[in-house]
Design a protein around this motif. Structure first.
Motif, PDB file in Angstrom:
ATOM      1  N   VAL A 112       0.852  -1.200   0.000  1.00 40.00           N
ATOM      2  CA  VAL A 112       0.000   0.000   0.000  1.00 40.00           C
ATOM      3  C   VAL A 112       0.880   1.239   0.000  1.00 40.00           C
ATOM      4  N   LEU A 113       1.892   1.215   0.846  1.00 43.89           N
ATOM      5  CA  LEU A 113       2.799   2.361   0.939  1.00 43.89           C
ATOM      6  C   LEU A 113       3.510   2.606  -0.396  1.00 43.89           C
ATOM      7  N   VAL A 118       4.455   8.381  -2.559  1.00 41.16           N
ATOM      8  CA  VAL A 118       5.514   8.662  -1.590  1.00 41.16           C
ATOM      9  C   VAL A 118       6.765   9.108  -2.333  1.00 41.16           C
ATOM     10  N   VAL A 119       7.538   9.911  -1.649  1.00 45.25           N
ATOM     11  CA  VAL A 119       8.816  10.341  -2.205  1.00 45.25           C
ATOM     12  C   VAL A 119       9.793   9.174  -2.096  1.00 45.25           C
ATOM     13  N   TYR A 123      13.515   3.924  -5.008  1.00 42.06           N
ATOM     14  CA  TYR A 123      14.540   3.475  -4.061  1.00 42.06           C
ATOM     15  C   TYR A 123      13.950   2.495  -3.055  1.00 42.06           C
ATOM     16  N   LEU A 124      12.777   2.842  -2.507  1.00 42.30           N
ATOM     17  CA  LEU A 124      12.176   2.000  -1.472  1.00 42.30           C
ATOM     18  C   LEU A 124      11.819   0.624  -2.018  1.00 42.30           C
ATOM     19  N   ARG A 125      11.248   0.596  -3.236  1.00 43.49           N
ATOM     20  CA  ARG A 125      10.905  -0.694  -3.837  1.00 43.49           C
ATOM     21  C   ARG A 125      12.150  -1.556  -4.004  1.00 43.49           C
ATOM     22  N   ALA A 126      13.230  -0.946  -4.489  1.00 44.30           N
ATOM     23  CA  ALA A 126      14.458  -1.704  -4.746  1.00 44.30           C
ATOM     24  C   ALA A 126      15.030  -2.241  -3.441  1.00 44.30           C
TER      25      ALA A 126
ATOM     26  N   SER B  10       6.384  13.726   3.723  1.00 45.72           N
ATOM     27  CA  SER B  10       6.627  13.301   5.111  1.00 45.72           C
ATOM     28  C   SER B  10       6.627  11.778   5.222  1.00 45.72           C
ATOM     29  N   VAL B  11       5.638  11.125   4.560  1.00 49.02           N
ATOM     30  CA  VAL B  11       5.601   9.657   4.608  1.00 49.02           C
ATOM     31  C   VAL B  11       6.861   9.093   3.959  1.00 49.02           C
ATOM     32  N   GLY B  12       7.241   9.666   2.817  1.00 47.86           N
ATOM     33  CA  GLY B  12       8.425   9.183   2.107  1.00 47.86           C
ATOM     34  C   GLY B  12       9.677   9.312   2.948  1.00 47.86           C
ATOM     35  N   ILE B  13       9.816  10.428   3.621  1.00 47.13           N
ATOM     36  CA  ILE B  13      11.044  10.631   4.406  1.00 47.13           C
ATOM     37  C   ILE B  13      11.092   9.683   5.597  1.00 47.13           C
TER      38      ILE B  13
END
Lengths: 311, 277
Positions: A112-113, A118-119, A123-126, B10-13
């Motif tokens: 979901v996130l 999201v910023v 990167y987060l997925r990897a 904010s969520v991303g950070i």
């Protein structure tokens, strides 16, 4: 990926000069020869089916690989009467259900996130998927150092903030749960990936309609995303249970089943008995594992896939 | 900045900070350990190396045990490439016929495919079979075992993908005079390229990282695979944590490269199979 596929397909479809008559179907059928199965069947039978069936016989014997003595259910009574072996059965269940359940919950949350705005999404997925690629033994060794009760980084941080410093892999009551946590860390990428694919496949009209109706993010999640993620959830549950119930590498790399036999699972018992030369007992362990896996997986996959159809 | 943008930031950070602690710090720890001297590394602290000796450790790992790691990399490479090739070709053929040919046997075949996925392999009886065939402890034996264990999962992915290829294509090829073999190998197989990449990379990572398989079926130092070097390193050289972590680092590189080069296709292929399957 589908673009190359459909492009080539439509290109080739242009070659058709006249529409096919229905009776052509029959002729075409022989163009899918059964002989294509032969090499697969040979490998499957020789290296999988024969050993699996043979394990049932050899589990009833005292066996040295060269000759075997039929001893009835002796190995099984040994397995379920010896607490060192019997606890492995309990641990296997605990381990399988904890890792599977956690992968569903955390994997869904991360999906979901990571499908939302999201910023740093790429990167987060990897980074979430990365541990899937690392060798399990390598991960085990790494966590053994990080979670070392006296020198490890995790306990150093906990101590700095004034928390207790548990013996993650050395406390008999904790070891199996620590290993499960490491397993979750390593495998969460696959669960997240499957959930992400499911969420992306939900038609965007649903979310737009919810937004127009003024539904909150929480209501959207509960009314749309969660019910429509049942299919991926079934896949995650099934895959992670299959992996969790037969888990061996990570346990062997971290505790080796210890301290004592408090983190032994059936798969590690199979290996220990094999090492000790008790081939019959080892095969009995295999049969027990087989029964555990089938008794859990068959009804579960029926139930899960039926729910999926009802959607 | 709109509220939505602010939330995304904010969520991303927060997520990035958490990910640094959970996923990046352990990885940095491995690199730091691999750069330390033996005494420094055995303290297990998350600290900057007192003497930075990354290259020296690299060379030392390659030289350990008469350069066993070279042989291990060669063995793992042969094992991975050969078994994945066998798996891809056989599973593509089986998945293709399974998807195309509607027969009453399909149910039976599907049952056995699923059984292959679910049932844990019986270890000692497999050794017994391998011994009978004089394949126990040999690389060809290990290759056949890995190929067999990977077949079910590969067949599922191929079957799902073949279902997406229009049947009219086969009929066109047949009208153009293609026989069953050229229909599959020249027309269908090239169209399966995306899923071939997925299966190949996923299974290659799996075979390369497999530990239990070689542990059981490929004993002996001359056949050691990279995962087994890690294990012998761990049990023999407890005073050389720096080399152990250098070994981990080296062993992680091949799967990482494979993944970086095929990231998108793997994700697409896997999700296709996961949803359809």
């Amino acid at each position: 990926m589908p673009t190359t596929n459909t492009a080539a397909a439509s290109q080739a479809a242009d070659v058709i000069t006249e529409p096919h008559a229905p009776k052509k179907r029959r002729a075409v059928k022989s163009y899918y020869p059964r002989s294509f199965f032969i090499p697969t069947i040979v490998l499957y039978v020789v290296f999988f089916a024969v050993p699996s069936v043979a394990s049932f016989y050899f589990s009833l014997t005292r066996w040295s690989l060269f000759d075997s003595h039929f001893i009835g259910f002796g190995n099984f009574t040994e397995f379920f009467q010896n607490p060192q072996l019997y606890t492995s059965f309990i641990h296997t269940l605990i381990y399988g259900f904890i890792t599977s359940g956690a992968k569903v919950l955390i994997g869904f949350f991360l999906a979901v996130l990571l499908t939302g705005p999201v910023v740093g999404r790429g990167y987060l997925r990897a980074v979430v998927f990365f541990p899937v690629l690392v060798s399990t033994i390598g991960v085990g060794i790494m966590y053994k150092s990080l979670l070392d009760p006296f020198h490890g980084m995790v306990n150093a941080v906990l101590g700095f903030f004034g928390f207790g410093q548990p013996g993650w892999f050395t406390d008999p009551n904790l070891a199996i749960y620590t290993i499960a946590a490491v397993d979750i860390w390593k495998g969460i990428g696959i669960a997240t990936l499957i959930f992400m694919a499911g969420i992306v496949a939900i038609p965007t009209e649903y979310f737009e309609a919810a937004r127009i109706d003024g539904a909150s993010a929480w209501a959207t999640l509960r009314q749309i995303t969660i019910p429509l993620s049942r299919g991926p959830a079934a896949t995650v549950i099934i895959l992670s249970l299959i992996g969790g119930l037969r888990s061996f590498d990570i346990i062997w790399a971290t505790t080796g089943g210890g301290p004592g036999f408090t983190s032994d699972v059936i798969a590690s018992v199979i290996y220990k008995e094999y090492q000790a030369g008790f081939y019959g007992l080892s095969s009995a362990g295999n049969v027990v594992l087989f029964l555990v896996v089938t008794v859990i997986m068959v009804p579960l996959s029926f139930a899960l896939t039926r729910k999926q159809v009802q959607l | 900045m709109t509220p939505a943008r602010a939330r995304a930031w904010s969520v991303g950070i927060i997520a990035i900070v958490v990910s640094l602690a959970v996923f990046i710090v352990p990885f940095i720890f491995v690199v730091l350990q691999a750069s330390k001297d033996p005494a420094d590394a055995s303290s297990l602290a998350f600290a900057w190396p007192k003497h930075w000796q990354f290259l020296a450790n690299f060379r030392a790992v390659l030289a350990t045990n008469d350069g066993i790691i070279w042989r291990a990399f060669l063995n793992s490479a042969i094992l991975t490439v050969t078994s994945v090739t066998i798996m891809v070709i056989l599973a593509a053929m089986a998945g293709y016929v399974l998807a195309r040919r509607k027969s009453k046997w399909n149910g039976v075949v599907n049952f056995f495919v699923l059984a292959g996925l679910i049932v844990p392999p019986a270890v000692v009886p497999t050794i017994w079979v391998l011994q009978r065939l004089h394949l126990f402890g040999t690389l060809p034996g290990m290759i056949l075992i890995e190929s067999t264990f990977g077949l079910s999962f590969s067949i599922l992915l191929f079957r799902a993908f073949v279902g997406n290829i229009p049947r009219e294509l086969d009929e066109a090829a047949v009208l153009d005079g293609a026989g069953p073999f050229s229909l599959f190998f020249r027309v269908v197989l090239p169209l399966l390229r995306p899923v071939v990449v997925t299966v190949a990379v996923v299974q290659a990572v799996f075979v390369f990282n497999d530990f239990a398989g070689p542990l059981y079926f490929l004993p002996g130092n001359e056949h050691a695979t990279v995962q087994l070097t890690l294990f012998t390193f761990q049990s023999q050289n407890l005073s050389f944590y720096n080399l152990l972590f250098m070994d981990i680092l080296l062993i992680t590189i091949p799967p990482l490269i494979a993944y970086i080069f095929s990231n998108r296709q793997i994700v697409a292929g896997l999700t296709n199979g996961a949803i359809k399957g």
